[in-house]
Design a protein around this motif. Structure first.
Motif, PDB file in Angstrom:
ATOM      1  N   GLU A 188      45.029 -30.314  19.000  1.00  0.00           N
ATOM      2  CA  GLU A 188      45.476 -31.564  18.386  1.00  0.00           C
ATOM      3  C   GLU A 188      44.495 -32.708  18.576  1.00  0.00           C
ATOM      4  OE1 GLU A 188      47.554 -29.966  20.772  1.00  0.00           O
ATOM      5  OE2 GLU A 188      48.477 -28.790  19.200  1.00  0.00           O
ATOM      6  N   GLU A 189      43.699 -32.664  19.651  1.00  0.00           N
ATOM      7  CA  GLU A 189      42.730 -33.726  19.920  1.00  0.00           C
ATOM      8  C   GLU A 189      41.378 -33.459  19.252  1.00  0.00           C
ATOM      9  OE1 GLU A 189      42.382 -34.365  24.111  1.00  0.00           O
ATOM     10  OE2 GLU A 189      44.547 -34.417  24.385  1.00  0.00           O
ATOM     11  N   GLY A 190      41.264 -32.347  18.538  1.00  0.00           N
ATOM     12  CA  GLY A 190      40.017 -32.019  17.856  1.00  0.00           C
ATOM     13  C   GLY A 190      39.041 -31.222  18.695  1.00  0.00           C
ATOM     14  N   ILE A 191      39.489 -30.757  19.850  1.00  0.00           N
ATOM     15  CA  ILE A 191      38.637 -29.920  20.700  1.00  0.00           C
ATOM     16  C   ILE A 191      38.520 -28.541  20.070  1.00  0.00           C
ATOM     17  CG2 ILE A 191      38.291 -28.930  22.994  1.00  0.00           C
ATOM     18  CD1 ILE A 191      38.162 -31.948  23.046  1.00  0.00           C
ATOM     19  N   VAL A 192      37.281 -28.114  19.857  1.00  0.00           N
ATOM     20  CA  VAL A 192      37.013 -26.828  19.213  1.00  0.00           C
ATOM     21  C   VAL A 192      36.670 -25.796  20.281  1.00  0.00           C
ATOM     22  CG1 VAL A 192      35.496 -25.603  17.600  1.00  0.00           C
ATOM     23  CG2 VAL A 192      36.166 -27.978  17.136  1.00  0.00           C
ATOM     24  N   THR A 193      37.298 -24.636  20.200  1.00  0.00           N
ATOM     25  CA  THR A 193      37.006 -23.527  21.112  1.00  0.00           C
ATOM     26  C   THR A 193      36.365 -22.407  20.297  1.00  0.00           C
ATOM     27  OG1 THR A 193      38.936 -24.099  22.454  1.00  0.00           O
ATOM     28  CG2 THR A 193      37.973 -21.916  22.794  1.00  0.00           C
ATOM     29  N   CYS A 194      35.218 -21.955  20.759  1.00  0.00           N
ATOM     30  CA  CYS A 194      34.497 -20.888  20.069  1.00  0.00           C
ATOM     31  C   CYS A 194      34.920 -19.537  20.619  1.00  0.00           C
ATOM     32  CB  CYS A 194      32.992 -21.067  20.250  1.00  0.00           C
ATOM     33  SG  CYS A 194      32.393 -22.596  19.503  1.00  0.00           S
ATOM     34  N   VAL A 195      34.788 -18.495  19.804  1.00  0.00           N
ATOM     35  CA  VAL A 195      35.211 -17.152  20.168  1.00  0.00           C
ATOM     36  C   VAL A 195      34.467 -16.642  21.394  1.00  0.00           C
ATOM     37  CG1 VAL A 195      35.267 -14.743  19.402  1.00  0.00           C
ATOM     38  CG2 VAL A 195      35.957 -16.560  17.841  1.00  0.00           C
ATOM     39  N   ASP A 196      33.147 -16.831  21.433  1.00  0.00           N
ATOM     40  CA  ASP A 196      32.382 -16.244  22.543  1.00  0.00           C
ATOM     41  C   ASP A 196      32.416 -17.090  23.810  1.00  0.00           C
ATOM     42  OD1 ASP A 196      30.736 -18.314  21.797  1.00  0.00           O
ATOM     43  OD2 ASP A 196      29.082 -17.054  21.134  1.00  0.00           O
ATOM     44  N   GLU A 197      33.034 -18.261  23.763  1.00  0.00           N
ATOM     45  CA  GLU A 197      33.206 -19.165  24.900  1.00  0.00           C
ATOM     46  C   GLU A 197      31.902 -19.513  25.607  1.00  0.00           C
ATOM     47  OE1 GLU A 197      36.456 -18.328  27.516  1.00  0.00           O
ATOM     48  OE2 GLU A 197      37.689 -17.565  25.882  1.00  0.00           O
ATOM     49  N   LYS A 198      30.791 -19.535  24.855  1.00  0.00           N
ATOM     50  CA  LYS A 198      29.506 -19.986  25.405  1.00  0.00           C
ATOM     51  C   LYS A 198      29.269 -21.408  24.938  1.00  0.00           C
ATOM     52  CE  LYS A 198      27.364 -15.426  25.227  1.00  0.00           C
ATOM     53  NZ  LYS A 198      26.347 -14.618  24.555  1.00  0.00           N
ATOM     54  N   ARG A 199      28.379 -22.105  25.633  1.00  0.00           N
ATOM     55  CA  ARG A 199      28.017 -23.456  25.199  1.00  0.00           C
ATOM     56  C   ARG A 199      27.346 -23.380  23.837  1.00  0.00           C
ATOM     57  NH1 ARG A 199      28.961 -27.264  27.890  1.00  0.00           N
ATOM     58  NH2 ARG A 199      27.383 -28.800  28.118  1.00  0.00           N
ATOM     59  N   HIS A 200      27.732 -24.268  22.951  1.00  0.00           N
ATOM     60  CA  HIS A 200      27.234 -24.232  21.582  1.00  0.00           C
ATOM     61  C   HIS A 200      25.918 -24.985  21.402  1.00  0.00           C
ATOM     62  CE1 HIS A 200      28.924 -28.198  21.605  1.00  0.00           C
ATOM     63  NE2 HIS A 200      30.137 -27.695  21.797  1.00  0.00           N
ATOM     64  N   GLY A 201      25.581 -25.881  22.308  1.00  0.00           N
ATOM     65  CA  GLY A 201      24.326 -26.621  22.204  1.00  0.00           C
ATOM     66  C   GLY A 201      24.365 -27.806  21.254  1.00  0.00           C
ATOM     67  N   LEU A 202      25.530 -28.143  20.730  1.00  0.00           N
ATOM     68  CA  LEU A 202      25.633 -29.301  19.848  1.00  0.00           C
ATOM     69  C   LEU A 202      25.534 -30.584  20.659  1.00  0.00           C
ATOM     70  CD1 LEU A 202      28.511 -28.030  17.544  1.00  0.00           C
ATOM     71  CD2 LEU A 202      26.090 -28.237  16.959  1.00  0.00           C
ATOM     72  N   GLU A 203      25.060 -31.647  20.013  1.00  0.00           N
ATOM     73  CA  GLU A 203      24.895 -32.935  20.670  1.00  0.00           C
ATOM     74  C   GLU A 203      25.643 -33.999  19.870  1.00  0.00           C
ATOM     75  OE1 GLU A 203      20.694 -33.601  20.727  1.00  0.00           O
ATOM     76  OE2 GLU A 203      20.283 -31.762  21.830  1.00  0.00           O
ATOM     77  N   ASP A 204      25.914 -35.152  20.503  1.00  0.00           N
ATOM     78  CA  ASP A 204      26.529 -36.261  19.792  1.00  0.00           C
ATOM     79  C   ASP A 204      25.688 -36.593  18.569  1.00  0.00           C
ATOM     80  OD1 ASP A 204      28.493 -36.433  21.682  1.00  0.00           O
ATOM     81  OD2 ASP A 204      27.727 -38.228  22.668  1.00  0.00           O
ATOM     82  N   GLY A 205      26.348 -36.793  17.450  1.00  0.00           N
ATOM     83  CA  GLY A 205      25.648 -37.146  16.222  1.00  0.00           C
ATOM     84  C   GLY A 205      25.268 -35.949  15.360  1.00  0.00           C
ATOM     85  N   ASP A 206      25.422 -34.717  15.866  1.00  0.00           N
ATOM     86  CA  ASP A 206      25.127 -33.536  15.056  1.00  0.00           C
ATOM     87  C   ASP A 206      26.140 -33.431  13.923  1.00  0.00           C
ATOM     88  OD1 ASP A 206      22.997 -32.846  16.606  1.00  0.00           O
ATOM     89  OD2 ASP A 206      23.965 -31.169  17.619  1.00  0.00           O
ATOM     90  N   PHE A 207      25.703 -32.943  12.782  1.00  0.00           N
ATOM     91  CA  PHE A 207      26.553 -32.770  11.612  1.00  0.00           C
ATOM     92  C   PHE A 207      27.109 -31.354  11.637  1.00  0.00           C
ATOM     93  CE2 PHE A 207      27.086 -31.664   7.091  1.00  0.00           C
ATOM     94  CZ  PHE A 207      27.969 -32.661   6.724  1.00  0.00           C
ATOM     95  N   VAL A 208      28.413 -31.235  11.515  1.00  0.00           N
ATOM     96  CA  VAL A 208      29.077 -29.937  11.593  1.00  0.00           C
ATOM     97  C   VAL A 208      29.887 -29.722  10.317  1.00  0.00           C
ATOM     98  CG1 VAL A 208      30.754 -28.539  12.871  1.00  0.00           C
ATOM     99  CG2 VAL A 208      29.262 -30.124  14.101  1.00  0.00           C
ATOM    100  N   THR A 209      29.792 -28.505   9.759  1.00  0.00           N
ATOM    101  CA  THR A 209      30.626 -28.152   8.611  1.00  0.00           C
ATOM    102  C   THR A 209      31.465 -26.934   8.994  1.00  0.00           C
ATOM    103  OG1 THR A 209      28.937 -26.725   7.645  1.00  0.00           O
ATOM    104  CG2 THR A 209      28.970 -29.005   6.909  1.00  0.00           C
ATOM    105  N   PHE A 210      32.654 -26.853   8.413  1.00  0.00           N
ATOM    106  CA  PHE A 210      33.550 -25.731   8.651  1.00  0.00           C
ATOM    107  C   PHE A 210      33.717 -24.979   7.334  1.00  0.00           C
ATOM    108  CE2 PHE A 210      34.572 -28.816  11.883  1.00  0.00           C
ATOM    109  CZ  PHE A 210      34.736 -28.053  13.014  1.00  0.00           C
ATOM    110  N   SER A 211      33.669 -23.655   7.414  1.00  0.00           N
ATOM    111  CA  SER A 211      33.895 -22.845   6.216  1.00  0.00           C
ATOM    112  C   SER A 211      34.599 -21.548   6.606  1.00  0.00           C
ATOM    113  CB  SER A 211      32.575 -22.539   5.510  1.00  0.00           C
ATOM    114  OG  SER A 211      31.735 -21.785   6.366  1.00  0.00           O
ATOM    115  N   GLU A 212      35.236 -20.921   5.635  1.00  0.00           N
ATOM    116  CA  GLU A 212      35.923 -19.652   5.883  1.00  0.00           C
ATOM    117  C   GLU A 212      35.059 -18.510   5.427  1.00  0.00           C
ATOM    118  OE1 GLU A 212      40.080 -19.251   5.114  1.00  0.00           O
ATOM    119  OE2 GLU A 212      40.207 -21.430   4.856  1.00  0.00           O
TER     120      GLU A 212
END
Length: 162
Positions: free
Chosen positions: A138-162
């Protein structure tokens, strides 16, 4: 070599340095019989053979502001930092694109100044990241399947797709 092969309108080579034995191990267009001769003078005709549509010439003389004014891009290699800065000051002022590169064995650097209007969209040179998402709370926290650090930084552009 690659600039000539790409088919630019013209290339001017400015290198009065004499060919040395060590140059033969890293310079495709020099031969043992060239030792002692100016590098650009002996290499230019051989570079010209790569692409007859590119006007290849060499220049021997002082690199002045007036001389540089006739170019749209200036590439400097194997010159002192002081000379790079002097040439970049001129090219920057005149809106001429500037590239400086130098290698030190396994290491090297590349610097470019393409003017204030040039924008870099890839701020770190890293490949784009693709991750599988298992949940978004609900707070927008994203959990990845492999549970490793994603390496994203503040200001990175992220897109979601199926």
């Amino acid at each position: 070599k690659n600039v000539v092969l790409s088919g630019v309108k013209s290339c001017t080579f400015c290198d009065d340095g004499a060919v040395e034995m060590k140059d033969l191990s890293s310079h495709f267009f020099l031969e043992e019989s060239d030792i002692g001769k100016p590098r650009a003078q002996v290499a230019t005709p051989r570079l010209q053979e790569l692409n007859s549509l590119v006007d290849c010439k060499n220049y021997s003389g002082e690199i002045t502001e007036e001389y540089l004014s006739g170019f749209s891009v200036v590439v400097c290699t194997d010159i002192s930092l002081e000379e790079q800065l002097r040439i970049n000051d001129i090219t920057h002022k005149k809106g001429i694109r500037f590239i400086a590169a130098k290698t030190f064995g396994l290491f090297g650097f590349l610097f470019n100044d393409f003017g204030a209007e040039f924008e870099v969209f890839d701020h770190n040179g890293e490949e784009c990241i693709t991750q599988m998402i298992s949940a978004v709370d609900e707070e927008g926290i994203v959990t990845c399947v492999d549970e490793k650090r994603h390496g994203l930084e503040d200001g990175d552009f992220v897109t979601f797709s199926e």
